[in-house]
Design a protein around this motif. Sequence first.
Motif, short mmCIF file in Angstrom:
data_model
loop_
_atom_site.label_atom_id
_atom_site.label_comp_id
_atom_site.label_asym_id
_atom_site.label_seq_id
_atom_site.Cartn_x
_atom_site.Cartn_y
_atom_site.Cartn_z
N GLY A 43 -78.96 -22.65 -36.22
CA GLY A 43 -79.60 -23.82 -36.82
C GLY A 43 -79.12 -25.04 -36.08
N LEU A 44 -79.76 -26.17 -36.35
CA LEU A 44 -79.34 -27.44 -35.77
C LEU A 44 -78.79 -28.32 -36.87
CD1 LEU A 44 -82.25 -28.41 -33.35
CD2 LEU A 44 -80.03 -27.41 -32.78
N ASP A 45 -77.71 -29.00 -36.59
CA ASP A 45 -77.16 -29.96 -37.54
C ASP A 45 -77.88 -31.28 -37.36
OD1 ASP A 45 -75.60 -30.84 -39.62
OD2 ASP A 45 -73.69 -30.65 -38.57
N ARG A 46 -77.65 -32.21 -38.26
CA ARG A 46 -78.36 -33.49 -38.23
C ARG A 46 -78.06 -34.31 -36.97
NH1 ARG A 46 -75.07 -34.80 -43.56
NH2 ARG A 46 -73.02 -34.99 -42.62
N ASP A 47 -76.93 -34.03 -36.29
CA ASP A 47 -76.59 -34.76 -35.07
C ASP A 47 -77.04 -34.02 -33.81
OD1 ASP A 47 -74.83 -32.65 -35.05
OD2 ASP A 47 -73.03 -33.87 -34.74
N GLY A 48 -77.79 -32.93 -33.97
CA GLY A 48 -78.28 -32.16 -32.83
C GLY A 48 -77.34 -31.06 -32.38
N ALA A 49 -76.20 -30.90 -33.04
CA ALA A 49 -75.29 -29.81 -32.69
C ALA A 49 -75.91 -28.47 -33.06
CB ALA A 49 -73.95 -29.97 -33.39
N VAL A 50 -75.66 -27.46 -32.25
CA VAL A 50 -76.10 -26.11 -32.54
C VAL A 50 -75.08 -25.47 -33.47
CG1 VAL A 50 -76.58 -23.82 -31.56
CG2 VAL A 50 -77.32 -25.89 -30.34
N LEU A 51 -75.54 -24.84 -34.52
CA LEU A 51 -74.66 -24.20 -35.50
C LEU A 51 -74.90 -22.70 -35.53
CD1 LEU A 51 -75.16 -26.71 -38.44
CD2 LEU A 51 -73.12 -26.50 -36.98
N LEU A 52 -73.82 -21.96 -35.47
CA LEU A 52 -73.84 -20.51 -35.64
C LEU A 52 -73.03 -20.18 -36.87
CD1 LEU A 52 -72.93 -19.45 -31.97
CD2 LEU A 52 -75.17 -20.03 -32.89
N ARG A 53 -73.36 -19.10 -37.54
CA ARG A 53 -72.59 -18.63 -38.70
C ARG A 53 -72.26 -17.18 -38.44
NH1 ARG A 53 -74.53 -19.84 -44.83
NH2 ARG A 53 -72.65 -19.17 -45.91
N THR A 54 -70.97 -16.85 -38.52
CA THR A 54 -70.56 -15.48 -38.18
C THR A 54 -69.34 -15.10 -39.02
OG1 THR A 54 -70.03 -14.00 -36.33
CG2 THR A 54 -69.04 -16.20 -36.29
N ALA A 55 -68.99 -13.84 -38.97
CA ALA A 55 -67.80 -13.36 -39.68
C ALA A 55 -66.56 -14.06 -39.15
CB ALA A 55 -67.67 -11.85 -39.53
N ALA A 56 -65.67 -14.43 -40.04
CA ALA A 56 -64.47 -15.17 -39.65
C ALA A 56 -63.64 -14.41 -38.62
CB ALA A 56 -63.62 -15.48 -40.88
N GLY A 57 -63.59 -13.10 -38.71
CA GLY A 57 -62.80 -12.31 -37.78
C GLY A 57 -63.58 -11.76 -36.61
N SER A 58 -64.77 -12.28 -36.38
CA SER A 58 -65.62 -11.71 -35.33
C SER A 58 -65.07 -12.00 -33.93
CB SER A 58 -67.04 -12.26 -35.43
OG SER A 58 -67.07 -13.61 -35.04
N GLU A 59 -65.40 -11.10 -33.03
CA GLU A 59 -65.02 -11.29 -31.63
C GLU A 59 -65.66 -12.55 -31.08
OE1 GLU A 59 -65.64 -9.09 -27.34
OE2 GLU A 59 -65.74 -7.88 -29.15
N LEU A 60 -66.89 -12.85 -31.50
CA LEU A 60 -67.57 -14.06 -31.03
C LEU A 60 -66.79 -15.31 -31.41
CD1 LEU A 60 -69.99 -15.49 -29.72
CD2 LEU A 60 -71.08 -15.45 -31.99
N ALA A 61 -66.38 -15.41 -32.66
CA ALA A 61 -65.64 -16.60 -33.10
C ALA A 61 -64.35 -16.76 -32.30
CB ALA A 61 -65.34 -16.51 -34.60
N ARG A 62 -63.64 -15.68 -32.09
CA ARG A 62 -62.39 -15.75 -31.31
C ARG A 62 -62.66 -16.10 -29.85
NH1 ARG A 62 -61.58 -11.01 -34.09
NH2 ARG A 62 -61.83 -9.78 -32.20
N ALA A 63 -63.74 -15.57 -29.30
CA ALA A 63 -64.01 -15.75 -27.87
C ALA A 63 -64.44 -17.15 -27.51
CB ALA A 63 -65.08 -14.75 -27.42
N ILE A 64 -65.17 -17.84 -28.40
CA ILE A 64 -65.74 -19.13 -27.99
C ILE A 64 -65.07 -20.34 -28.61
CG2 ILE A 64 -67.95 -18.06 -27.47
CD1 ILE A 64 -69.11 -19.40 -29.95
#
Length: 146
Positions: A43-64
Amino acid sequence: MYRNDGFRELGLQECLRLLAKVPVGRIVHTRQALPAVLPVNFGLDRDGAVLLRTAAGSELARAIDGTVVAFEADEVDAASHSGWSVVVTGSATVVTDGAEHERLCCTGPRSWVPSPVEVFIRIQPELVTGRALVGGRSMYGLDLSC
C-alpha cells in the motif's frame, strides 16, 4: 531513465497515482551479496511511502530493515504493447513507533498471509522513476505492433 529508448517518462504524481492502482509489486534487495526479488502486496502511505506488512519474524523483515531497497510495480497489456513501470528506491525500516503501528493497522495494507504478530515496513522514497509505453508506439512514431 534511458534516453531515446521509446518510453515516456512519468512525473512523481503520475507514478504515485499508478502505484495506487495495483495491489502487487516486487521488492528488490540483497540476499547473501546477490540481488533478490520477491513479489509482495503493498500500500501507499499518505506521504507516498511504500508500505509492506509481514510477519514480525520473517526473513524479509530481517533482510531489509535499515537497508536501501528498490520496489517496482507495473501494469502491462501484451496485446496492445502498452503499459507502465514505476520504481521506488529508498531506505526500508520496520515501523517501531506504537502509535504509528496502530494507525497503519487501520489504514495500511492487509497481509495476504496473515500472521499473529505483524510489522509494517516503510520504504521512504528517495528516488521515484516511472516510464510508460502507449499503444506500441515509440517516440519515433514507429508502429511496433507488427
